[in-house]
Design a protein around this motif. Structure first.
Motif, PDB file in Angstrom:
ATOM      1  N   ILE A 195      52.860  18.594 -55.042  1.00 42.24           N
ATOM      2  CA  ILE A 195      52.726  18.396 -53.584  1.00 42.24           C
ATOM      3  C   ILE A 195      52.026  17.062 -53.305  1.00 42.24           C
ATOM      4  CG2 ILE A 195      51.606  19.277 -51.474  1.00 42.24           C
ATOM      5  CD1 ILE A 195      53.876  21.127 -52.180  1.00 42.24           C
ATOM      6  N   ALA A 196      50.969  16.776 -54.082  1.00 46.14           N
ATOM      7  CA  ALA A 196      50.243  15.513 -53.869  1.00 46.14           C
ATOM      8  C   ALA A 196      51.158  14.314 -54.119  1.00 46.14           C
ATOM      9  CB  ALA A 196      49.017  15.452 -54.782  1.00 46.14           C
ATOM     10  N   ASP A 197      52.127  14.475 -55.007  1.00 41.47           N
ATOM     11  CA  ASP A 197      53.044  13.372 -55.314  1.00 41.47           C
ATOM     12  C   ASP A 197      54.219  13.287 -54.346  1.00 41.47           C
ATOM     13  OD1 ASP A 197      51.513  12.416 -57.312  1.00 41.47           O
ATOM     14  OD2 ASP A 197      52.643  13.340 -58.951  1.00 41.47           O
ATOM     15  N   GLY A 198      54.242  14.162 -53.352  1.00 40.60           N
ATOM     16  CA  GLY A 198      55.256  13.997 -52.304  1.00 40.60           C
ATOM     17  C   GLY A 198      56.311  15.081 -52.232  1.00 40.60           C
ATOM     18  N   ALA A 199      56.213  16.116 -53.087  1.00 37.39           N
ATOM     19  CA  ALA A 199      57.204  17.192 -53.007  1.00 37.39           C
ATOM     20  C   ALA A 199      56.986  18.004 -51.727  1.00 37.39           C
ATOM     21  CB  ALA A 199      57.087  18.111 -54.221  1.00 37.39           C
ATOM     22  N   ASN A 200      58.101  18.416 -51.096  1.00 38.02           N
ATOM     23  CA  ASN A 200      58.015  19.298 -49.930  1.00 38.02           C
ATOM     24  C   ASN A 200      58.160  20.761 -50.324  1.00 38.02           C
ATOM     25  OD1 ASN A 200      59.869  16.727 -48.994  1.00 38.02           O
ATOM     26  ND2 ASN A 200      58.226  17.208 -47.565  1.00 38.02           N
ATOM     27  N   TYR A 201      58.922  20.996 -51.399  1.00 37.68           N
ATOM     28  CA  TYR A 201      59.150  22.365 -51.866  1.00 37.68           C
ATOM     29  C   TYR A 201      59.022  22.406 -53.387  1.00 37.68           C
ATOM     30  CZ  TYR A 201      61.132  23.419 -47.281  1.00 37.68           C
ATOM     31  OH  TYR A 201      61.310  23.603 -45.934  1.00 37.68           O
ATOM     32  N   LEU A 202      58.530  23.535 -53.891  1.00 37.43           N
ATOM     33  CA  LEU A 202      58.393  23.752 -55.333  1.00 37.43           C
ATOM     34  C   LEU A 202      59.275  24.925 -55.717  1.00 37.43           C
ATOM     35  CD1 LEU A 202      54.481  23.877 -55.291  1.00 37.43           C
ATOM     36  CD2 LEU A 202      55.929  21.854 -55.654  1.00 37.43           C
ATOM     37  N   ARG A 222      49.468  30.336 -54.498  1.00 37.49           N
ATOM     38  CA  ARG A 222      49.121  30.010 -53.107  1.00 37.49           C
ATOM     39  C   ARG A 222      47.638  29.636 -52.993  1.00 37.49           C
ATOM     40  NH1 ARG A 222      53.307  30.625 -50.078  1.00 37.49           N
ATOM     41  NH2 ARG A 222      54.791  32.323 -50.387  1.00 37.49           N
ATOM     42  N   ALA A 223      46.783  30.355 -53.743  1.00 36.21           N
ATOM     43  CA  ALA A 223      45.348  30.051 -53.694  1.00 36.21           C
ATOM     44  C   ALA A 223      45.098  28.648 -54.248  1.00 36.21           C
ATOM     45  CB  ALA A 223      44.571  31.096 -54.496  1.00 36.21           C
ATOM     46  N   GLU A 224      45.828  28.305 -55.306  1.00 35.28           N
ATOM     47  CA  GLU A 224      45.696  26.976 -55.910  1.00 35.28           C
ATOM     48  C   GLU A 224      46.073  25.885 -54.896  1.00 35.28           C
ATOM     49  OE1 GLU A 224      47.705  27.528 -59.718  1.00 35.28           O
ATOM     50  OE2 GLU A 224      47.994  25.360 -59.779  1.00 35.28           O
ATOM     51  N   LEU A 225      47.173  26.126 -54.173  1.00 41.88           N
ATOM     52  CA  LEU A 225      47.612  25.134 -53.190  1.00 41.88           C
ATOM     53  C   LEU A 225      46.618  25.043 -52.031  1.00 41.88           C
ATOM     54  CD1 LEU A 225      51.469  25.840 -53.000  1.00 41.88           C
ATOM     55  CD2 LEU A 225      50.340  23.848 -54.004  1.00 41.88           C
ATOM     56  N   ALA A 226      46.082  26.191 -51.610  1.00 43.50           N
ATOM     57  CA  ALA A 226      45.136  26.187 -50.491  1.00 43.50           C
ATOM     58  C   ALA A 226      43.854  25.453 -50.890  1.00 43.50           C
ATOM     59  CB  ALA A 226      44.823  27.622 -50.076  1.00 43.50           C
ATOM     60  N   GLU A 227      43.425  25.671 -52.120  1.00 41.04           N
ATOM     61  CA  GLU A 227      42.200  25.010 -52.597  1.00 41.04           C
ATOM     62  C   GLU A 227      42.412  23.495 -52.620  1.00 41.04           C
ATOM     63  OE1 GLU A 227      39.895  24.892 -56.787  1.00 41.04           O
ATOM     64  OE2 GLU A 227      40.827  26.805 -56.269  1.00 41.04           O
ATOM     65  N   HIS A 228      43.584  23.100 -53.078  1.00 41.54           N
ATOM     66  CA  HIS A 228      43.908  21.686 -53.147  1.00 41.54           C
ATOM     67  C   HIS A 228      43.950  21.076 -51.740  1.00 41.54           C
ATOM     68  CE1 HIS A 228      45.942  18.014 -54.324  1.00 41.54           C
ATOM     69  NE2 HIS A 228      46.826  18.249 -53.380  1.00 41.54           N
ATOM     70  N   ALA A 229      44.595  21.811 -50.803  1.00 40.83           N
ATOM     71  CA  ALA A 229      44.700  21.299 -49.429  1.00 40.83           C
ATOM     72  C   ALA A 229      43.297  21.152 -48.817  1.00 40.83           C
ATOM     73  CB  ALA A 229      45.564  22.240 -48.585  1.00 40.83           C
ATOM     74  N   ALA A 230      42.422  22.150 -49.085  1.00 41.30           N
ATOM     75  CA  ALA A 230      41.070  22.115 -48.520  1.00 41.30           C
ATOM     76  C   ALA A 230      40.291  20.927 -49.093  1.00 41.30           C
ATOM     77  CB  ALA A 230      40.351  23.424 -48.814  1.00 41.30           C
ATOM     78  N   SER A 231      40.514  20.639 -50.384  1.00 40.89           N
ATOM     79  CA  SER A 231      39.762  19.548 -51.026  1.00 40.89           C
ATOM     80  C   SER A 231      40.207  18.190 -50.499  1.00 40.89           C
ATOM     81  CB  SER A 231      39.933  19.605 -52.546  1.00 40.89           C
ATOM     82  OG  SER A 231      41.210  19.154 -52.897  1.00 40.89           O
ATOM     83  N   ARG A 232      41.398  18.139 -49.883  1.00 33.84           N
ATOM     84  CA  ARG A 232      41.886  16.857 -49.345  1.00 33.84           C
ATOM     85  C   ARG A 232      41.635  16.721 -47.849  1.00 33.84           C
ATOM     86  NH1 ARG A 232      46.599  14.379 -52.013  1.00 33.84           N
ATOM     87  NH2 ARG A 232      47.711  14.501 -50.059  1.00 33.84           N
ATOM     88  N   ALA A 233      41.199  17.841 -47.229  1.00 29.02           N
ATOM     89  CA  ALA A 233      41.039  17.813 -45.760  1.00 29.02           C
ATOM     90  C   ALA A 233      39.785  17.007 -45.371  1.00 29.02           C
ATOM     91  CB  ALA A 233      40.949  19.226 -45.227  1.00 29.02           C
TER      92      ALA A 233
END
Ligand code: C5P
Length: 233
Positions: A195-202, A222-233
């Motif tokens: 996702i960080a590299d630009g993917a819209n779907y996995l 999903r938890a992994e993605l949410a954690e990542h999103a929170a760390s970038r917010a």
């Protein structure tokens, strides 16, 4: 509802097996990839059944045929209500697919170069170039033809996003959480990296489908993605 990037691959040889996973996942997944194997076993009836149950479907048919045949097959696929369909990233095929899709909302995704191909495979087909060069050329061609997106290895996602800009949809298989079995996949990235590299779907396959508890495997991603999103917010 916020954008759900996870597509679960239904790589099974019967509708019964596929249903077993869909039922185990319950509401924790809503977008499924049907590829050649399940299509050969259960066909469009199964695709329509998934859609009727409220799911989105990615038809991974990788069409590659004469233009007229592609156009007609894409028109039929579009009427099924599928959300995504793959075709090979060669000009005649992509242009015919766009004609066949007409004004349906189905997105067309191009396969640039199969990730199992290396330079020798390309040479066998008459191309004397590096895989990366052919990928780049086909991404440009896909964009010129008006294709909606590209299926790409997560390791190609960043370069493709930089090349093609923000509008192109990038779908990446070959994704694994850290510590998950990689199976026969040699070049993988984690869901958050993709996702960080630009993917819209996995596209997630065995990490979920072969898990003892598929729903728990899905929730962990999903938890992994949410954690990542929170760390970038
Ligand atoms: O490896 P995994 O089981 O997660 O693969 C999920 C799906 O992604 C499979 O349907 C496979 O065909 C597809 N895939 C792909 N390109 C790759 C790796 C996997 O299209 N390089």
């Amino acid at each position: 509802m916020s954008h759900d990037p996870i597509i679960v691959a239904l790589d099974f040889d019967s509708a019964t097996e596929a249903d077993r996973l869909v039922n185990a996942l319950g509401g924790s997944a809503g977008f499924y990839k049907v590829g050649m194997e399940l299509y050969a076993a259960a066909g469009m009836d199964y695709v329509r059944r998934l859609i009727d149950r409220g799911n989105r479907v990615f038809l991974d048919m990788k069409y590659y045929d004469i233009g007229e045949t592609v156009k007609r097959a894409v028109a039929v696929a579009a009427r099924s209500g599928a959300a995504f369909l793959t075709v090979h990233g060669v000009g005649q095929v992509m242009r015919a697919a766009i004609e066949g899709r007409g004004d349906s909302a189905m997105k067309l995704l191009a396969i640039t170069v199969l990730t199992s191909f290396d330079r020798n495979d390309l040479r066998e087909q008459g191309y004397d170039c590096e895989v990366a060069d052919l990928v780049r050329q086909r991404v440009d061609l896909a964009a010129q033809c008006g294709i909606d997106g590209i299926v790409a290895s997560p390791l190609e996602a960043r370069a493709i996003r930089e090349q093609a800009g923000p509008k192109l949809t990038i779908v990446t298989p070959g994704v694994r959480s850290r510590g998950a079995a990689t199976g026969d996949q040699k070049r993988v990235a984690t869901p958050a990296e993709a996702i960080a590299d630009g993917a819209n779907y996995l596209v997630i396959g065995r990490q979920v489908s072969r898990a003892a508890d598929p729903r728990a495997a899905m929730e962990a991603i999903r938890a992994e993605l949410a954690e990542h999103a929170a760390s970038r917010a």
